[in-house]
Design a protein around this motif. Structure first.
Motif, PDB file in Angstrom:
ATOM      1  N   LEU A 286       7.493  14.273 -10.592  1.00 28.85           N
ATOM      2  CA  LEU A 286       8.025  15.583 -10.232  1.00 28.85           C
ATOM      3  C   LEU A 286       8.681  16.192 -11.467  1.00 28.85           C
ATOM      4  O   LEU A 286       8.696  15.578 -12.530  1.00 28.85           O
ATOM      5  CB  LEU A 286       9.065  15.398  -9.125  1.00 28.85           C
TER       6      LEU A 286
ATOM      7  N   GLU B 206       0.819  -1.223   0.000  1.00 31.06           N
ATOM      8  CA  GLU B 206       0.000   0.000   0.000  1.00 31.06           C
ATOM      9  C   GLU B 206       0.850   1.269   0.000  1.00 31.06           C
ATOM     10  O   GLU B 206       0.351   2.356  -0.248  1.00 31.06           O
ATOM     11  CB  GLU B 206      -1.024  -0.010   1.140  1.00 31.06           C
TER      12      GLU B 206
ATOM     13  N   HIS C 234      -0.491  16.894   0.590  1.00 33.99           N
ATOM     14  CA  HIS C 234      -0.552  15.908  -0.488  1.00 33.99           C
ATOM     15  C   HIS C 234      -0.542  14.520   0.151  1.00 33.99           C
ATOM     16  O   HIS C 234       0.511  13.905   0.318  1.00 33.99           O
ATOM     17  CB  HIS C 234       0.638  16.075  -1.415  1.00 33.99           C
TER      18      HIS C 234
ATOM     19  N   CYS D 280       1.557  15.009  -8.628  1.00 34.10           N
ATOM     20  CA  CYS D 280       2.805  14.290  -8.889  1.00 34.10           C
ATOM     21  C   CYS D 280       2.788  12.821  -8.502  1.00 34.10           C
ATOM     22  O   CYS D 280       3.659  12.086  -8.937  1.00 34.10           O
ATOM     23  CB  CYS D 280       4.020  15.024  -8.352  1.00 34.10           C
ATOM     24  N   LEU D 281       1.815  12.367  -7.731  1.00 34.46           N
ATOM     25  CA  LEU D 281       1.763  10.931  -7.447  1.00 34.46           C
ATOM     26  C   LEU D 281       1.624  10.160  -8.764  1.00 34.46           C
ATOM     27  O   LEU D 281       2.270   9.153  -8.993  1.00 34.46           O
ATOM     28  CB  LEU D 281       0.580  10.610  -6.523  1.00 34.46           C
ATOM     29  N   LYS D 282       0.805  10.684  -9.651  1.00 38.80           N
ATOM     30  CA  LYS D 282       0.581  10.012 -10.930  1.00 38.80           C
ATOM     31  C   LYS D 282       1.549  10.482 -12.020  1.00 38.80           C
ATOM     32  O   LYS D 282       2.015   9.667 -12.813  1.00 38.80           O
ATOM     33  CB  LYS D 282      -0.868  10.256 -11.381  1.00 38.80           C
TER      34      LYS D 282
ATOM     35  N   ILE E 259      -4.216   4.754  -8.989  1.00 35.17           N
ATOM     36  CA  ILE E 259      -3.328   5.885  -8.733  1.00 35.17           C
ATOM     37  C   ILE E 259      -4.115   7.152  -9.071  1.00 35.17           C
ATOM     38  O   ILE E 259      -4.287   7.497 -10.240  1.00 35.17           O
ATOM     39  CB  ILE E 259      -2.050   5.821  -9.602  1.00 35.17           C
TER      40      ILE E 259
ATOM     41  N   ILE F  39      -4.925   3.420  -2.696  1.00 41.64           N
ATOM     42  CA  ILE F  39      -3.721   2.990  -3.410  1.00 41.64           C
ATOM     43  C   ILE F  39      -3.659   1.461  -3.458  1.00 41.64           C
ATOM     44  O   ILE F  39      -3.315   0.885  -4.493  1.00 41.64           O
ATOM     45  CB  ILE F  39      -2.469   3.549  -2.703  1.00 41.64           C
TER      46      ILE F  39
ATOM     47  N   MET G  87       4.246   0.137  -9.215  1.00 47.92           N
ATOM     48  CA  MET G  87       2.925   0.559  -9.681  1.00 47.92           C
ATOM     49  C   MET G  87       1.959  -0.623  -9.727  1.00 47.92           C
ATOM     50  O   MET G  87       2.387  -1.766  -9.866  1.00 47.92           O
ATOM     51  CB  MET G  87       3.043   1.172 -11.087  1.00 47.92           C
ATOM     52  N   PRO G  88       0.656  -0.334  -9.647  1.00 48.54           N
ATOM     53  CA  PRO G  88      -0.315  -1.416  -9.832  1.00 48.54           C
ATOM     54  C   PRO G  88      -0.188  -1.963 -11.249  1.00 48.54           C
ATOM     55  O   PRO G  88       0.064  -1.202 -12.192  1.00 48.54           O
ATOM     56  CB  PRO G  88      -1.672  -0.731  -9.651  1.00 48.54           C
TER      57      PRO G  88
ATOM     58  N   LYS H  83       9.848   2.937  -6.375  1.00 50.75           N
ATOM     59  CA  LYS H  83       8.401   3.118  -6.449  1.00 50.75           C
ATOM     60  C   LYS H  83       7.880   2.051  -7.411  1.00 50.75           C
ATOM     61  O   LYS H  83       8.427   1.865  -8.498  1.00 50.75           O
ATOM     62  CB  LYS H  83       8.086   4.514  -6.993  1.00 50.75           C
TER      63      LYS H  83
ATOM     64  N   GLY I 236       7.087  19.822  -7.277  1.00 50.72           N
ATOM     65  CA  GLY I 236       6.031  18.832  -7.461  1.00 50.72           C
ATOM     66  C   GLY I 236       4.716  19.522  -7.738  1.00 50.72           C
ATOM     67  O   GLY I 236       4.611  20.323  -8.655  1.00 50.72           O
ATOM     68  N   GLY I 237       3.721  19.234  -6.924  1.00 51.46           N
ATOM     69  CA  GLY I 237       2.397  19.808  -7.120  1.00 51.46           C
ATOM     70  C   GLY I 237       1.370  18.774  -6.721  1.00 51.46           C
ATOM     71  O   GLY I 237       1.725  17.708  -6.201  1.00 51.46           O
TER      72      GLY I 237
ATOM     73  N   ASP J  61       1.094  11.371  -1.569  1.00 52.82           N
ATOM     74  CA  ASP J  61       2.559  11.306  -1.567  1.00 52.82           C
ATOM     75  C   ASP J  61       3.122  11.230  -0.164  1.00 52.82           C
ATOM     76  O   ASP J  61       4.331  11.176   0.007  1.00 52.82           O
ATOM     77  CB  ASP J  61       3.166  12.576  -2.182  1.00 52.82           C
TER      78      ASP J  61
ATOM     79  N   ASN K 155       3.259  13.748   1.685  1.00 56.49           N
ATOM     80  CA  ASN K 155       3.958  15.041   1.808  1.00 56.49           C
ATOM     81  C   ASN K 155       3.107  16.013   2.633  1.00 56.49           C
ATOM     82  O   ASN K 155       2.089  16.509   2.178  1.00 56.49           O
ATOM     83  CB  ASN K 155       4.215  15.605   0.400  1.00 56.49           C
TER      84      ASN K 155
ATOM     85  N   MET L  98       7.906   9.028  -1.404  1.00 56.69           N
ATOM     86  CA  MET L  98       7.656   9.427  -2.792  1.00 56.69           C
ATOM     87  C   MET L  98       8.377  10.718  -3.180  1.00 56.69           C
ATOM     88  O   MET L  98       8.714  10.924  -4.334  1.00 56.69           O
ATOM     89  CB  MET L  98       6.158   9.645  -3.000  1.00 56.69           C
ATOM     90  N   LYS L  99       8.518  11.621  -2.218  1.00 56.66           N
ATOM     91  CA  LYS L  99       9.116  12.916  -2.540  1.00 56.66           C
ATOM     92  C   LYS L  99      10.179  13.231  -1.504  1.00 56.66           C
ATOM     93  O   LYS L  99       9.931  13.105  -0.313  1.00 56.66           O
ATOM     94  CB  LYS L  99       8.036  14.007  -2.510  1.00 56.66           C
TER      95      LYS L  99
END
Lengths: 360, 485
Positions: free
Chosen positions: B168, A60, B380, B163-165, B254, B249, A172-173, A170, B159-160, B383, B385, A142-143
């Motif tokens: 960055l 997850e 976010h 950005c998960l999808k 996503i 998730i 992905m599905p 990272k 980012g913004g 992420d 974040n 992730m960041k």
């Protein structure tokens, strides 16, 4: 059951010993890529393949952390059990390709233009530098923009900056549904078509041209794939007949291997919509046009000139003279920075000497 | 505040004379009052004035400024739009502030190859605006996107909310052109998807102006998604909302954006813009799904059902574009909305593993009591974040001290649970003291060596991004200007 062994301490000792003795090391994972991607490297092998196993995997979180010697195939089967995947589709090389080696070579399969390279999936890693320090960069989140992106710098460095020991990625599905469409087209028209298709919203995530046929792969929610396939038409290709697996593992297998002595294989990284003229007909065109595989007896300099005229660069991927340079030359200012970076990571120049460039 | 320069008056006069001759008087700002607009970025707690502000209009002029500064051995701080929030582009009192905002031309858009080549000062949103006629856009969308420059985005690896999808900045670049501290050109990346040798573009992205000065950027453009739907879910507890984030998730979806707002933020936003969030909720999740029509319909149904099962007290799918825009407006106005609750706020930027969301938010609530400063959370969530906004009064020195201490505790907490002190804002000057919480001395020394590989005299943006350890200052015999401890 996946084998799990931590030999980091042994690796650190070996590096310290090599640094003291000024005796260079050639880093070996699964020994699957020794004859490709880089120049010939003559040094004492440092076996990293025994440093293996999955350190942490939380589906997850979309994050997996594994030791560098873990085979890509094992990582994939672990992810697959949870409905996840490595989106960059790196080659598995019959189970021999390891995580560390694959990142060092930054090899990615046909999904790369849409799903990113292994480089893009890296969140953090551990690395033994040339002083024998076992360092940690990035993380499992992730960041993360603290400090320089040393993790991503290892992608494509061919192990010349240190021994990668552990990588967090990272994941992905896995796509719910995939289908392949084929179209009979000459290369020039196929390049135009694949780029036009990529410029509109669709579940496209593979575009290949070879020997008169354009293959488009659609991947995603079943309803979206089905709708797009209806709109685009073409001839449906079964999963067994689709070229994606061959392309991922060994693109040259798609060429007609009638010759006894296969030609050296060049890899041209160019603007996706660019035209190499008549040469395109002789290529395998992957990555929606951005990657062209060309068997050729010409020198690197002449093949590179063609790629450079299209905004890119060429490298000698397999075969040919691997004691000469196999990558495009760099401008002096950039070469200087690269040499100083090598010096920063590996002051005694013990890691994979000459594997990337003769001067590194 | 640091005082005016230690550089000799004569040296300064010579430098000024040279730059005036090269750039012309309209491109140099000398007097203190005219320099005020450049004294800080969007974190006004930290401010200073440079020797002079240079406003080159061409890459050739940027090169000249760098060459002259190199010759005079003075620091150079490159600045885009000044929208950073870590004092990363705060001027150096002994150096030149190099403003790149006049390099604002879009050089080329290739709709077939889906790329845009632009000068460094072009705003993030201007790229998408120029690409819109082809049905394309540039994906990273920091909330300052109307103003922030693409060069600044590269410096910060911005980012913004998407950005998960979509990744960055580092995932959406093809090539950059940069000038070294000596003014030599570096052409990094390529029109293809990789480049020979070390990936210096990866190293440059997020390097906060410490390695080289970006002059031109080629970005990837994506097709504008056919459809987008926004699902709003209210929850009775922060923990339930946090668990829902992981569940979405884990379901294999996503989202294009997955944002969370806590109770204090919800109230502030409703008072400010009336976005239509449920005032009785402890937390609100905004989950955006985009893609083709079919895909979005399928995923919206899955996510709605899932959020219902997870006990959402409010569940609503935006009816139309107008309502979707309004719900997003609430999220985008969250900072100014919270800003109305106190004289000042201090925005943190830690990133944590998603599974730790509930734990960390509970700890932040306890710290808020300990420091007696309210905190609003809007972030976010997809992420991991966080953006805790600590409310305080900058007119009260004791509150400034408490806010900074509170912020530092949040960052340490983020690292303790396996995260990072900064997810997207960067280190700048603001978080430089927290770097040792995340990195050991050996890693920090290697950062310093990387810096020196590009900029041996450490003249590019000194004092920001990476701490220069005492040991190194002595080893390199650096002047005191590089110290910040």
């Amino acid at each position: 059951m996946i084998e799990s062994t931590d030999i980091a301490d042994t690796l650190v000792e070996a590096v310290i010993g090599a640094a003291e003795a000024r005796a260079p090391l050639c880093i070996v994972g699964g020994n699957s890529k020794q004859l490709l991607a880089g120049r010939h490297c003559d040094a004492t092998p440092l076996q990293v393949g025994g440093h293996r196993g999955i350190v942490d995997y939380t589906p997850e979180e979309l994050v997996i952390t594994a030791r560098a010697g873990t085979p890509i195939a094992e990582i994939e089967s672990t992810l697959s059990a949870e409905g996840q995947t490595l989106a960059s589709e790196p080659p598995r090389y019959d189970g021999a390709g390891t995580l560390g080696g694959t990142l060092a070579c930054n090899l990615s399969g046909p999904a790369r233009p849409w799903s990113g390279a292994l480089r893009d999936a890296v969140l953090g890693l551990r690395l033994i530098d040339g002083r024998g320090q076992h360092l940690r960069f990035g993380g499992r989140v992730m960041k993360n923009v603290a400090g320089y992106d040393v993790s991503r710098l290892q992608a494509g460095a061919l192990g010349t900056l240190g021994v990668i020991t552990e990588v967090s990625l990272k994941v992905m599905p896995r796509s719910e549904f995939t289908t392949t469409l084929a179209f009979a087209l000459p290369a020039a028209q196929a390049i135009d078509t694949m780029n036009r298709r990529a410029a509109v919203p669709s579940p496209l995530n593979g575009a290949l041209w070879h020997a008169g046929r354009l293959f488009l792969r659609l991947s995603g929610a079943q309803s979206a794939v089905a709708q797009c396939a209806r709109e685009w038409g073409g001839e449906p290709v079964s999963a067994q007949d689709a070229p994606w697996e061959s392309l991922r593992e060994m693109p040259e297998a798609l060429f007609d291997q009638a010759q006894n002595q296969p030609l050296p294989l060049y890899r041209l990284s160019v603007g996706s919509a660019s035209s190499l003229g008549d040469l395109d007909e002789r290529c395998i065109i992957d990555w929606c046009g951005a990657l062209r595989w060309l068997p050729s007896e010409q020198a690197l300099s002449s093949v590179h000139a063609i790629a450079a005229a299209n905004g890119g660069h060429a490298s000698l991927f397999r075969g040919g003279d691997r004691s000469g340079e196999v990558r495009a030359p760099l401008a002096p200012a950039q070469q200087g920075v690269q040499q100083r970076l090598k010096q920063a990571f590996d002051p005694g120049a013990i890691f994979n000497p000459g594997r990337l460039y003769s001067w590194l | 505040m640091t005082g005016r320069s230690a550089i000799s008056a004569q040296h300064r006069a010579l430098l000024t004379e040279r730059l005036l001759a090269c750039l012309g008087k309209d491109n140099i700002v000398l007097d203190v009052e005219s320099q005020r607009p450049w004294e800080c970025d969007a974190l006004p707690l930290y401010r200073d004035l440079p020797l002079l502000v240079a406003l080159p209009a061409t890459v050739a002029q940027v090169k000249t400024v760098l060459q002259v500064c190199h010759e005079f051995d003075v620091p150079v701080v490159a600045r885009g739009a000044g929208t950073g929030v870590t004092a990363g582009s705060m001027p150096h009192p002994e150096g030149v502030l190099l403003s790149l905002s006049r390099l604002d031309r879009i050089l080329d858009i290739d709709p077939l190859a889906r790329t845009a080549r632009v000068e460094t000062g072009v705003s993030n949103l201007a790229i998408s605006a120029a690409a819109a006629q082809y049905g394309l856009y540039y994906a990273p969308d920091p909330s300052s996107q109307i103003a922030c420059s693409i060069g600044g985005n590269v410096a910060a690896n911005s980012g913004g909310v998407h950005c998960l999808k979509y990744g960055l900045t580092t995932h959406n670049l093809l090539a950059i052109k940069a000038l070294t501290v000596e003014g030599e050109e570096l052409a990094l990346g390529s029109a293809g998807l990789d480049s020979p040798g070390y990936d210096l573009m990866a190293l440059m992205t997020g390097s906060e102006g410490l390695l080289a000065v970006v002059t031109e950027v080629t970005v990837k453009l994506l097709p504008v998604p056919q459809a987008a739907k926004l699902v709003l879910a209210g929850f009775d507890s922060v923990r339930a909302a946090s668990d829902a984030v992981g569940a979405i998730i884990a379901a294999g979806i996503i989202p294009a954006g997955l944002e969370m707002l806590d109770r204090l933020t919800i109230q502030a936003v409703e008072d400010y813009v009336n976005a239509g969030y449920p005032r009785d909720a402890e937390a609100v999740l905004l989950c955006e799904l985009d893609g083709t029509e079919e895909e979005v319909a399928e995923h919206t149904a899955t996510v709605s059902a899932l959020l219902g099962e997870l006990g959402a007290s409010t569940l609503h799918v935006a009816r139309d574009e107008a309502e979707r825009a309004l719900l997003w407006k609430g999220r985008k106005a969250a900072f100014p909305a919270v800003g109305r609750l106190a004289p000042d706020y201090y925005c943190m930027d830690g990133t944590i593993p998603r599974a730790q969301l509930a734990h960390v938010l509970e700890q932040i609530a306890l710290l808020s009591k300990e420091y007696a400063l309210p905190v609003a959370n809007v972030f976010h969530a997809g992420d991991g974040n966080l953006h805790p906004l600590i409310l305080f009064d900058a007119g009260n020195p004791e509150e400034i001290r408490k806010a900074e201490a509170f912020g530092a505790r949040i960052l340490t907490l983020s690292v303790e649970v396996g995260g990072s002190i900064t997810g997207e804002h960067g280190v700048g000057l603001e978080k430089i003291r927290q770097m040792p919480a995340q990195f050991g001395e050996a890693e920090l020394l290697l950062f310093e060596e990387i810096k020196a590989a590009f900029d041996p005299a450490l003249n590019l943006n000194p004092g920001k991004g990476i701490p220069i350890l005492k040991r190194c200052q002595e080893y390199r015999a650096l002047p005191a200007r590089h110290r910040h401890d």
